[in-house]
Design an enzyme around this catalytic site. Structure first.
Site, short mmCIF file in Angstrom:
data_model
loop_
_atom_site.label_atom_id
_atom_site.label_comp_id
_atom_site.label_asym_id
_atom_site.label_seq_id
_atom_site.Cartn_x
_atom_site.Cartn_y
_atom_site.Cartn_z
N SER A 151 0.85 -1.19 0.00
CA SER A 151 0.00 0.00 0.00
C SER A 151 0.88 1.24 0.00
O SER A 151 2.05 1.17 0.40
CB SER A 151 -0.90 -0.01 1.23
OG SER A 151 -0.16 -0.29 2.40
N GLU A 168 1.16 5.44 0.89
CA GLU A 168 0.59 6.54 1.69
C GLU A 168 0.91 7.90 1.07
O GLU A 168 2.04 8.16 0.68
CB GLU A 168 1.16 6.45 3.12
CG GLU A 168 0.67 7.55 4.03
CD GLU A 168 1.13 7.34 5.46
OE1 GLU A 168 1.04 6.21 5.99
OE2 GLU A 168 1.59 8.32 6.06
N GLY A 206 -3.07 10.39 16.80
CA GLY A 206 -2.58 11.67 16.28
C GLY A 206 -1.75 12.38 17.32
O GLY A 206 -1.72 11.99 18.50
N ASP A 207 -1.04 13.40 16.90
CA ASP A 207 -0.20 14.21 17.79
C ASP A 207 -0.62 15.65 17.65
O ASP A 207 -0.62 16.19 16.54
CB ASP A 207 1.28 14.11 17.38
CG ASP A 207 1.83 12.73 17.62
OD1 ASP A 207 1.57 12.18 18.71
OD2 ASP A 207 2.51 12.21 16.72
N GLN A 218 5.20 1.98 12.29
CA GLN A 218 6.07 3.13 12.07
C GLN A 218 7.27 2.65 11.28
O GLN A 218 7.63 1.46 11.35
CB GLN A 218 6.51 3.68 13.44
CG GLN A 218 7.36 4.92 13.39
CD GLN A 218 6.65 6.05 12.65
OE1 GLN A 218 6.65 6.05 11.41
NE2 GLN A 218 6.05 6.97 13.37
N PHE A 263 12.67 14.18 11.21
CA PHE A 263 11.46 13.38 11.27
C PHE A 263 11.62 12.21 12.23
O PHE A 263 10.78 11.93 13.06
CB PHE A 263 11.29 12.80 9.86
CG PHE A 263 9.95 12.97 9.27
CD1 PHE A 263 9.48 14.22 8.97
CD2 PHE A 263 9.16 11.85 9.00
CE1 PHE A 263 8.23 14.37 8.39
CE2 PHE A 263 7.93 11.99 8.42
CZ PHE A 263 7.46 13.25 8.12
N HIS A 303 4.08 -1.22 3.42
CA HIS A 303 3.32 0.02 3.31
C HIS A 303 4.35 1.15 3.12
O HIS A 303 5.20 1.36 3.99
CB HIS A 303 2.50 0.26 4.59
CG HIS A 303 1.78 1.57 4.63
ND1 HIS A 303 0.55 1.78 4.03
CD2 HIS A 303 2.12 2.77 5.18
CE1 HIS A 303 0.15 3.02 4.24
NE2 HIS A 303 1.09 3.66 4.93
#
Ligand SMILES: Cc1cc2nc3c(=O)[nH]c(=O)nc-3n(C[C@H](O)[C@H](O)[C@H](O)COP(=O)(O)OP(=O)(O)OC[C@H]3O[C@@H](n4cnc5c(N)ncnc54)[C@H](O)[C@@H]3O)c2cc1C
Length: 281
Positions: free
Chosen positions: A10, A12, A102-103, A170, A210, A260
């Site tokens: 997949s 993103e 979420g953050d 992650q 990141f 992914h």
């Protein structure tokens, strides 16, 4: 490299902010669509900042024939908010969703009705039954805010027990962290697919920043070699392609059910990796 054809791969995207970004994403999408992925997913800004753009991107992608899975983060959201979003997706035939906490940006307080992703998964099941195929996040290198690795795993398990169908991790560059995590799942009777998240390496400074934020470890040898290329972007890309292709090959050889890709709205790095794995359009 050996030939594989994982079913669960997949791609993103993040929702484009500008018209140029949207036009460019259409091209990226059409190139990646030729690889016939299981689905495309589109991120969602915590607190709902990209709500409409995520929705628009998802509906547009789905209309082109391959399933689209919106990410949905629950932090700072109300139940009414989430209920409306789910209904809109159902009305548009969107049946996959990536459910996240979420953050929030630092300094922003949450006035929402959800604290953790397991509460969102439970709410989606309560509201929509088995309609959605729910994907959740996992952290083979442990979530950066977790009290401990053990607690983090227990919290991950809550999401599975609440009704998740699949897991996306992650990104990481230590294959062992993934294999250890999968073993832990097996020992705990978790049988849903755990798909590794793959971040292609195309530059250094942004990746470093990141990774610091999201708790992904860049091993010393990788960091040192990337640093040594300085501004030589081509050298970084060639090295990054080699490293990430080997990582993917190892993961698939070790039984990963798919991959992914965090594409960062680019097609070339992901296509190059898949070509190295003998997966072609
Ligand atoms: C595949 C993937 C896609 C992502 N997409 C997005 C996106 O589109 N938008 C976005 O804003 N962010 C996104 N993120 C980032 C994600 O929102 C952050 O990593 C966030 O910090 C954690 O989200 P989560 O869903 O894993 O949270 P949770 O599963 O809620 O975990 C968060 C932390 O709380 C702890 N915890 C969990 N449940 C409990 C509980 N019941 N009691 C006590 N502690 C608990 C966990 O151990 C962990 O430390 C994505 C991450 C991944 C891996």
């Amino acid at each position: 490299m050996q030939s594989h054809n994982p079913q669960l791969f997949s791609f993103e995207f993040y929702p484009p902010k500008t018209e140029e970004g949207a036009a460019s994403l259409q091209v990226v999408h059409s190139k990646l669509a030729k690889l016939n992925p299981e689905f495309f997913s589109v991120t969602f800004g915590a607190g709902g900042s990209t709500r409409d753009k995520t929705f628009d991107a998802v509906v547009e992608i789905q209309a082109k024939g391959i399933a689209a899975a919106p990410h949905l983060s629950c932090v700072a959201s109300t139940k009414d908010n989430i209920r409306t979003i789910l209904k809109n997706y159902q009305d548009h035939g969107i049946a996959k969703i990536v459910a996240l906490r979420g953050d929030l940006p630092s300094g922003m307080m949450s006035a929402g009705e959800f604290r953790y992703a397991n509460e969102l998964v439970a709410f989606i099941r309560q509201e929509t039954g088995d309609y959605f195929e729910i994907h959740v996040a996992a952290y083979p290198e442990v979530h950066p805010q977790a009290v401990s690795g053990t607690e983090d795993f227990k919290n991950f398990k809550r999401k599975v027990e609440a009704g998740a169908n699949a897991v996306i991790t992650q990104y990481f560059y230590n294959a062992e962290a993934y294999f250890y995590f999968v073993d832990l799942c097996e020992k705990n009777g978790i049988t849903i697919p755990v798909v590794p998240g793959i971040m292609p390496i195309t530059q250094y400074a942004q990746l470093f920043r990141f990774s610091e934020m999201c708790g992904a470890d860049i091993p010393r040898w990788l960091r040192k070699r990337l640093e040594s290329f300085g501004d030589d972007r081509e050298a970084i890309q060639a090295f990054g392609l080699d490293v990430v292709s080997r990582l993917c090959q190892r993961l698939l050889d070790g039984g990963a059910p798919g991959l992914h890709f965090y594409t960062m709205n680019q097609s070339a790095p992901t296509i190059a990796i898949l070509e190295n794995l003998q997966i072609k359009a």
